[in-house]
Design a protein around this motif. Sequence first.
Motif, PDB file in Angstrom:
ATOM      1  N   TYR A  76      -3.190   6.518   2.148  1.00  0.00           N
ATOM      2  CA  TYR A  76      -3.157   5.793   3.641  1.00  0.00           C
ATOM      3  C   TYR A  76      -4.363   5.366   4.237  1.00  0.00           C
ATOM      4  O   TYR A  76      -5.386   5.936   4.187  1.00  0.00           O
ATOM      5  CB  TYR A  76      -2.416   6.860   4.385  1.00  0.00           C
ATOM      6  CG  TYR A  76      -0.992   7.353   4.139  1.00  0.00           C
ATOM      7  CD1 TYR A  76      -0.175   6.351   3.577  1.00  0.00           C
ATOM      8  CD2 TYR A  76      -0.331   8.560   4.478  1.00  0.00           C
ATOM      9  CE1 TYR A  76       1.128   6.728   3.386  1.00  0.00           C
ATOM     10  CE2 TYR A  76       0.845   8.840   4.224  1.00  0.00           C
ATOM     11  CZ  TYR A  76       1.696   8.040   3.518  1.00  0.00           C
ATOM     12  OH  TYR A  76       2.990   8.201   3.452  1.00  0.00           O
ATOM     13  N   GLU A  77      -4.505   4.203   4.909  1.00  0.00           N
ATOM     14  CA  GLU A  77      -5.559   3.510   5.546  1.00  0.00           C
ATOM     15  C   GLU A  77      -5.531   3.671   7.067  1.00  0.00           C
ATOM     16  O   GLU A  77      -4.089   3.770   7.494  1.00  0.00           O
ATOM     17  CB  GLU A  77      -5.755   2.180   5.199  1.00  0.00           C
ATOM     18  CG  GLU A  77      -5.834   1.939   3.619  1.00  0.00           C
ATOM     19  CD  GLU A  77      -7.423   2.437   3.115  1.00  0.00           C
ATOM     20  OE1 GLU A  77      -8.206   2.605   3.993  1.00  0.00           O
ATOM     21  OE2 GLU A  77      -7.288   2.778   1.957  1.00  0.00           O
ATOM     22  N   ASP A  78      -6.170   3.505   7.815  1.00  0.00           N
ATOM     23  CA  ASP A  78      -6.137   3.290   9.488  1.00  0.00           C
ATOM     24  C   ASP A  78      -5.380   1.914   9.730  1.00  0.00           C
ATOM     25  O   ASP A  78      -5.293   1.000   8.880  1.00  0.00           O
ATOM     26  CB  ASP A  78      -7.518   3.180   9.857  1.00  0.00           C
ATOM     27  CG  ASP A  78      -8.347   4.609   9.793  1.00  0.00           C
ATOM     28  OD1 ASP A  78      -7.800   5.406   9.325  1.00  0.00           O
ATOM     29  OD2 ASP A  78      -9.553   4.415  10.405  1.00  0.00           O
ATOM     30  N   TYR A  94       3.488   0.020  10.554  1.00  0.00           N
ATOM     31  CA  TYR A  94       2.399   0.381  10.004  1.00  0.00           C
ATOM     32  C   TYR A  94       1.608  -0.899   9.216  1.00  0.00           C
ATOM     33  O   TYR A  94       2.675  -1.869   8.762  1.00  0.00           O
ATOM     34  CB  TYR A  94       2.375   1.391   9.143  1.00  0.00           C
ATOM     35  CG  TYR A  94       1.023   2.408   8.725  1.00  0.00           C
ATOM     36  CD1 TYR A  94       1.123   3.523   9.589  1.00  0.00           C
ATOM     37  CD2 TYR A  94       0.110   2.178   7.870  1.00  0.00           C
ATOM     38  CE1 TYR A  94      -0.143   4.309   9.890  1.00  0.00           C
ATOM     39  CE2 TYR A  94      -0.939   2.966   7.975  1.00  0.00           C
ATOM     40  CZ  TYR A  94      -1.140   4.060   8.933  1.00  0.00           C
ATOM     41  OH  TYR A  94      -2.112   5.112   8.751  1.00  0.00           O
ATOM     42  N   SER A  98      -1.051   0.449   3.127  1.00  0.00           N
ATOM     43  CA  SER A  98      -1.250   2.148   2.777  1.00  0.00           C
ATOM     44  C   SER A  98       0.079   2.218   2.195  1.00  0.00           C
ATOM     45  O   SER A  98       0.979   1.404   2.175  1.00  0.00           O
ATOM     46  CB  SER A  98      -1.018   2.607   4.257  1.00  0.00           C
ATOM     47  OG  SER A  98      -2.046   2.411   4.908  1.00  0.00           O
ATOM     48  N   ASN A 181      -4.514   7.184  11.820  1.00  0.00           N
ATOM     49  CA  ASN A 181      -4.048   7.373  10.413  1.00  0.00           C
ATOM     50  C   ASN A 181      -3.281   8.315  10.138  1.00  0.00           C
ATOM     51  O   ASN A 181      -3.231   9.562  10.551  1.00  0.00           O
ATOM     52  CB  ASN A 181      -5.453   7.619   9.493  1.00  0.00           C
ATOM     53  CG  ASN A 181      -5.261   7.680   7.944  1.00  0.00           C
ATOM     54  OD1 ASN A 181      -3.994   7.837   7.335  1.00  0.00           O
ATOM     55  ND2 ASN A 181      -6.022   6.903   7.165  1.00  0.00           N
ATOM     56  N   SER A 183      -2.132  10.026   7.829  1.00  0.00           N
ATOM     57  CA  SER A 183      -2.373  11.233   6.897  1.00  0.00           C
ATOM     58  C   SER A 183      -2.899  12.379   7.924  1.00  0.00           C
ATOM     59  O   SER A 183      -2.841  13.416   7.381  1.00  0.00           O
ATOM     60  CB  SER A 183      -3.559  10.864   6.086  1.00  0.00           C
ATOM     61  OG  SER A 183      -4.788  10.584   6.790  1.00  0.00           O
TER      62      SER A 183
END
Length: 250
Positions: A76-78, A94, A98, A181, A183
Amino acid sequence: MKNVLLAVFLMVALVPVAFAGGHGGEVHWGYHGDIGPEYWGDLSPDFHMCKDGKSQTPIDIVSAVEADQPELTFNYEDTTLAVINNGHTIKANYGEGSSISVDGKTYQLLQFHFHSLSENKVEGSYFPLEAHLVHQATDGSLAVVGILFEEGAANPLLERLWGYTPSKVNSTTTVGSASINVSDLLPESADYYGFTGSLTTPPCSEGVKWMVLQNNPTVSPAQIAKFRSFFNDQETKRPIQPLNGRVVYK
């Protein structure tokens, strides 16, 4: 074309007006009254799986079978902070890039949203909040990661999301200078309960790969109350569906 249409549905999923293409325009559905879950399958021919499906979600996860399941990896990315109140849930679409990887396959993260109480149960017990992280592979197949929150310390990401959530239905707050994010919602362990299921909202499409994480991050009582305040303190969950012989692995 079918996969393209499904992807479009998922990006706008859980809106107060669900579109039943080819059957007379807009079909309203909800969680209560005569448009509630027990009536979804009769609201439109497009929603027939909500009553005819045999592998529906949510479920009560009981007597899960120990198995050497494929490893679940998060990538996962920002993404830009953009929070949507669509009258059914708080949701965030999103950005690209990701994904999760499981069993040699990659699924791109499309959006994540919440339900309270939880939709899935574990050994007969509900949780105060559940997050659904919705993913899609290039072949159109779907995978949902479920996160079951237990009451405890406040979650910093939820605090940010709730703080920016618009009170007006069908509206979005975008903060271009801020990022999030997803995550930050994940527990430390990626161990999960695995089963085949469906979307938990119309059209209740089946063939969805479900992975409900076994470990539970926390959410504070104030954060639970804040989420439910957006929906007049009403529950935003579909009732438990029968397993119909499905096996849940852990």
